[in-house]
Design an enzyme around this catalytic site. Sequence first.
Site, PDB file in Angstrom:
ATOM      1  N   LYS A 186       0.825  -1.453  -0.222  1.00  0.00           N
ATOM      2  CA  LYS A 186      -0.277   0.032   0.055  1.00  0.00           C
ATOM      3  C   LYS A 186       0.822   1.314  -0.071  1.00  0.00           C
ATOM      4  CE  LYS A 186      -4.051  -1.731  -0.073  1.00  0.00           C
ATOM      5  NZ  LYS A 186      -4.819  -1.656  -1.194  1.00  0.00           N
ATOM      6  N   LYS A 188      -0.583   4.271  -0.047  1.00  0.00           N
ATOM      7  CA  LYS A 188      -1.030   5.579   0.658  1.00  0.00           C
ATOM      8  C   LYS A 188      -0.266   6.202   1.686  1.00  0.00           C
ATOM      9  CE  LYS A 188      -4.986   6.452  -0.974  1.00  0.00           C
ATOM     10  NZ  LYS A 188      -5.073   7.071  -2.241  1.00  0.00           N
ATOM     11  N   CYS A 382      32.502  -2.167  33.113  1.00  0.00           N
ATOM     12  CA  CYS A 382      32.070  -1.073  33.944  1.00  0.00           C
ATOM     13  C   CYS A 382      31.611  -1.573  35.460  1.00  0.00           C
ATOM     14  CB  CYS A 382      31.133  -0.121  33.248  1.00  0.00           C
ATOM     15  SG  CYS A 382      31.272   1.610  33.922  1.00  0.00           S
ATOM     16  N   HIS A 516      34.134   1.391  28.473  1.00  0.00           N
ATOM     17  CA  HIS A 516      33.073   0.824  27.614  1.00  0.00           C
ATOM     18  C   HIS A 516      33.985   0.684  26.470  1.00  0.00           C
ATOM     19  CE1 HIS A 516      29.352   0.907  30.019  1.00  0.00           C
ATOM     20  NE2 HIS A 516      30.005   1.988  30.279  1.00  0.00           N
ATOM     21  N   GLU A 518      33.079  -1.425  23.991  1.00  0.00           N
ATOM     22  CA  GLU A 518      32.070  -1.694  23.030  1.00  0.00           C
ATOM     23  C   GLU A 518      31.727  -0.311  22.237  1.00  0.00           C
ATOM     24  OE1 GLU A 518      31.475  -1.498  26.175  1.00  0.00           O
ATOM     25  OE2 GLU A 518      29.523  -0.841  26.821  1.00  0.00           O
TER      26      GLU A 518
HETATM   27  N1  GLN Z   1      26.911   2.375  38.209  1.00  0.00           N
HETATM   28  C1  GLN Z   1      28.451   2.220  38.085  1.00  0.00           C
HETATM   29  C2  GLN Z   1      28.836   3.461  38.207  1.00  0.00           C
HETATM   30  O1  GLN Z   1      28.126   4.737  38.191  1.00  0.00           O
HETATM   31  C3  GLN Z   1      28.569   1.686  36.885  1.00  0.00           C
HETATM   32  C4  GLN Z   1      27.962   2.409  35.606  1.00  0.00           C
HETATM   33  C5  GLN Z   1      28.277   1.747  34.473  1.00  0.00           C
HETATM   34  O2  GLN Z   1      28.235   0.562  34.391  1.00  0.00           O
HETATM   35  N2  GLN Z   1      28.202   2.388  33.219  1.00  0.00           N
HETATM   36  O3  GLN Z   1      29.907   3.985  38.523  1.00  0.00           O
END
Ligand code: GLN
Length: 544
Positions: A186, A188, A382, A516, A518
Amino acid sequence: MTRFIFITGGVVSSLGKGLGSAAIAALLQARGYSVRLRKLDPYLNVDPGTMSPTQHGEVFVTDDGAETDLDLGHYERFTGVGNRRTDNVTTGRIYSDVLAKERRGDYLGATIQVIPHVTDAIKEFVHANLDGEDFVLCEIGGTVGDIESLPFLEAIRQLGNELGRERSCFVHVTLVPYIKAAGELKTKPTQHSVKELQSVGIQPDILMCRTEQDMPDEQRGKIGLFCNVREDAVILAHDVSNIYEVPLAYHAQGLDKQICRHFGLDYEAPDLTRWQDINHAIKNPEGEVNITIVGKYVSLQDSYKSLTEALTHGGIANRQKVNLTWLDSEVLETDDDAIVASHLSTADAILVPGGFGERGSQGKIRAIQFAREKNVPYLGICFGMQMAVLETARNLAGLKAASSTEFGETSEPLVGLMTEWNVGNELTTRDEDDDLGGTMRLGAYDCVLEQGSLALENYGKTDISERHRHRYEVNISYRETLEAAGMKISGLSPDGKLPEIVERPDHPFFIAVQFHPELKSRPFEPHPLFSGFVNAAKERSRLV
Ligand code: GLN
């Protein structure tokens, strides 16, 4: 000359506009052009930092410490171009800047209005902090027709007018649903969405129609006719099996050709080898590994978008298909080892990702204990590092009261709030009572790796820089206690005060990091910790 591409979305949300924008940028890069992607978000939050990950998905952190929309993660993964604070803006940010200027008297007594003051601020954002890129792609969040988007649409309409057609292009992403009962696609909703866009003065140059089915030429012609878009600029954006196929799929539909044509650029075949290689690796794995992620927001996987992508990248590096199991850590909160084992025994590797708050933390510690005792590869990120430290302190160092001050007062603050730390040469001071928005250690910080460590073996260099987003830190004063219990601090901030990485030399692969990793992994450049982790999972799957 910098050209601007504005990407809007219509009909419904979640059409994958962010991915689409990233894929367009990747195709332009494949022709040798330099690109920068930007996201304009119409919501009122100043940034997504304080938004619930279950509502808004992951908060993507840039090197320069901005908390941004998760689409910026796609941008980086598809282009490798690092985002900056100036690449994401929200209505909240625009208004707070405009209001701050008004309070300062910068407007010299003028009446402050959406047009021109707010729209001018949006246009300034679009033009700010550019390095002469060939293309700047600006994605407008939300859906055309939302009240909130109007100032943004007005601003890009004005920009289109100011830049001229040779320097601006409007791409509109819509949905062409398949109605089973009628056996038809469709058009539309797309027509209505374009009408909506035209009513604010924007004529799309290219339409990207998301469909689950092939679209007959007749429908394509109809869309072109009713939407005032050339038929060959009506591009089918078919669903694909993995996101890294999107650039190839768009290329096959001629999207990059249409963009070149729009701007009057010579059309040369792009070099898509990078994308072909990635897809080949994803589609032809040599084996599979099972990784269990033990976390809290496991119900909404968008809250761990970069993490799942980084694991896929680790899979690409090792030619493995990575199967993920999401486990709510609370199910592990039991004294019964058999219950813990029943949830974790199929895992070739265990990962505890970032997280906040005490709820579920005990289950994460149980998962870490299982990984340590059973020699299952472990990667902690973390919060996953902080919990790994508590696990060692409580179970091996005899510090039963070991805790994080995030959970309340404790006599053994293994993890605590650092009230000050260095940003560049400046000392930044944080107070426990500060606002929650933007008060974390955010962005890229340097870290020095210890000789002979697993960390160094994986990274292959001693000086690294990784992105952070947390308030609490592992307390360096417990270093000796932890080392006596077999946990080595293998990465430290350059001043030696902040533990950045811990590992267990008595284990095949047990590593946990305060940052982090990632956020910096790319499909064509998998992050060394994720490559190493998936490799360890592969080794483990061969053993058991
Ligand atoms: N809560 C934890 C802190 O503030 C870890 C934070 C996290 O894993 N990004 O240090």
